[in-house]
Every structure is written in C-alpha cells, then in structure tokens.
Scaffold this motif. Structure first.
Motif, PDB file in Angstrom:
ATOM      1  N   PHE A 128       1.480 -33.509 -51.389  1.00 13.94           N
ATOM      2  CA  PHE A 128       1.736 -32.072 -51.476  1.00 13.94           C
ATOM      3  C   PHE A 128       1.720 -31.626 -52.939  1.00 13.94           C
ATOM      4  N   GLU A 129       2.336 -32.403 -53.802  1.00  8.60           N
ATOM      5  CA  GLU A 129       2.375 -32.067 -55.228  1.00  8.60           C
ATOM      6  C   GLU A 129       0.968 -32.023 -55.820  1.00  8.60           C
ATOM      7  N   VAL A 130       0.097 -32.926 -55.391  1.00  9.62           N
ATOM      8  CA  VAL A 130      -1.277 -32.942 -55.896  1.00  9.62           C
ATOM      9  C   VAL A 130      -2.037 -31.712 -55.395  1.00  9.62           C
ATOM     10  N   VAL A 131      -1.930 -31.412 -54.096  1.00  6.70           N
ATOM     11  CA  VAL A 131      -2.611 -30.241 -53.534  1.00  6.70           C
ATOM     12  C   VAL A 131      -2.104 -28.975 -54.216  1.00  6.70           C
ATOM     13  N   TYR A 132      -0.802 -28.907 -54.420  1.00 10.75           N
ATOM     14  CA  TYR A 132      -0.207 -27.755 -55.100  1.00 10.75           C
ATOM     15  C   TYR A 132      -0.749 -27.630 -56.526  1.00 10.75           C
ATOM     16  N   SER A 133      -0.787 -28.724 -57.269  1.00  8.31           N
ATOM     17  CA  SER A 133      -1.261 -28.665 -58.653  1.00  8.31           C
ATOM     18  C   SER A 133      -2.743 -28.300 -58.742  1.00  8.31           C
TER      19      SER A 133
END
Length: 195
Positions: free
Chosen positions: A21-26
């Motif tokens: 999720f953090e990667v998709v968000y970034s």
C-alpha cells in the motif's frame, strides 16, 4: 509509473501487504493530490478527499480490470469522491463552522502547495480555479494527465463532444483572463458562467 510494476504491488496489496500500500501510495500521491487540489477550491478539504480516495481504492481493488491503465481507473475513483464531496459541501461547511467555534486551528501547509507552485504560475492557477467546476475538471484531465477527449468523456460520463466543447470554452475563458489588463473583480467576470 509502469502498470506492470504496479500490478505486482496491487497483487501484494490484495494479499494484505502493508508495504505494498505504501508503494502504491508513493507512486500515485503526487498526481492524486495535484488533481484533487486543482478540482477543490477549499484546500483544507484536499487531504480528507485524498484519504477517502485511497480508502475507496483499497475497497474497489478486487474489481479493478487489469486491461485498463491503473491511473485511469484510479481517476475514476477521484472523480466519484470529488463529486461526493461537492454534493455534501453544505454539511461539511456546517461541521467546519461548528468546529471553528469550538477551537481555533493554525494553518498547516498542504503537500500540494509546493507542487502547484512548481507546476505552473500562480496567475494560471487562479485562472483555472476561477473556472466553473465542469470546465476546470476537463482542463485538469486534458492538460495535467494528457487524457484524450474520449477518455475524459468516459471518466466524467459525458459525450466526447461535450468534453471537447468544455475544454474549448475553458481555454477561451483563460485567454480572456490573461488578455485583459483589468482588476481582479473584472477577471472574475471573464470566467463566470454568464460570459
């Protein structure tokens, strides 16, 4: 942003991987914050709308059709959330008013403010923000995302000819904004729906 790379992270996200999720968000936050900030005149609401967009992304992820570009699909969620926000603006205003009576909060600079300053001049931002929502949203998707009129029509659920005419009308009003040497009040008249 490569859709094949995103697909790997989306698979991991659907499996419950927090890092995914953090990667998709970034990978998407800059575009999403910029888009919402360009569509919403009240900057204090941008963060709340973006939070809801990512929550809806997580909920709708199982229905994502991998044949479509991810960012285009995500922009469908953006449109729905901004429209929901616009429908509920009166309620939000009343809650904000009540909250302000209870306590004063200091101004917090939003992430999008530095982004928007680098994207274009402040005068252009004022001209775009002065456009009616129906015109402003077409300009954002046409020139910020470089979507075709057919893609814009699909996102907004309007005919392609309507998307094209709204774009032309918006550009005409922006040109009128810059072509006049009038004061701010008269600039607003150039961009109002009656002109």
């Amino acid at each position: 942003m490569n859709d094949q790379m995103v697909d790997i992270w989306l698979d991991r996200l659907m499996d419950g991987d927090q890092e995914a999720f953090e990667v998709v968000y970034s990978l998407t936050r800059t575009k999403i914050y910029g888009t919402v900030a360009a569509m919403v005149s009240n900057k204090e609401d941008v963060h709340d709308i973006v939070n809801e967009i990512y929550y809806q992304l997580w909920r709708a992820l199982p229905s994502y059709d991998r044949k479509r570009p991810f960012l285009f699909w995500l922009n469908g969620i953006v449109i729905r959330q901004v429209k929901n926000w616009r429908r509920q603006i009166w309620r939000r205003f009343r809650l904000l008013e009540r909250k302000n009576r209870l306590r004063e909060e200091p101004h917090v600079e939003m992430l999008d403010e530095p982004l928007l300053k680098t994207e274009s001049s402040q005068e252009m931002q004022r001209a775009i923000m002065a456009l009616p929502f129906k015109l402003r949203i077409v300009i954002v998707y046409r020139y910020y995302y470089e979507y075709s009129y057919d893609q814009i029509a699909e996102l907004l659920q309007i005919p392609p000819g309507t998307a094209k005419s709204r774009s032309h009308l918006a550009l005409k009003r922006i040109r009128a904004w810059f072509d006049t040497d009038m004061d701010g009040e008269e600039h607003k008249q150039c961009l109002s729906p009656k002109s």
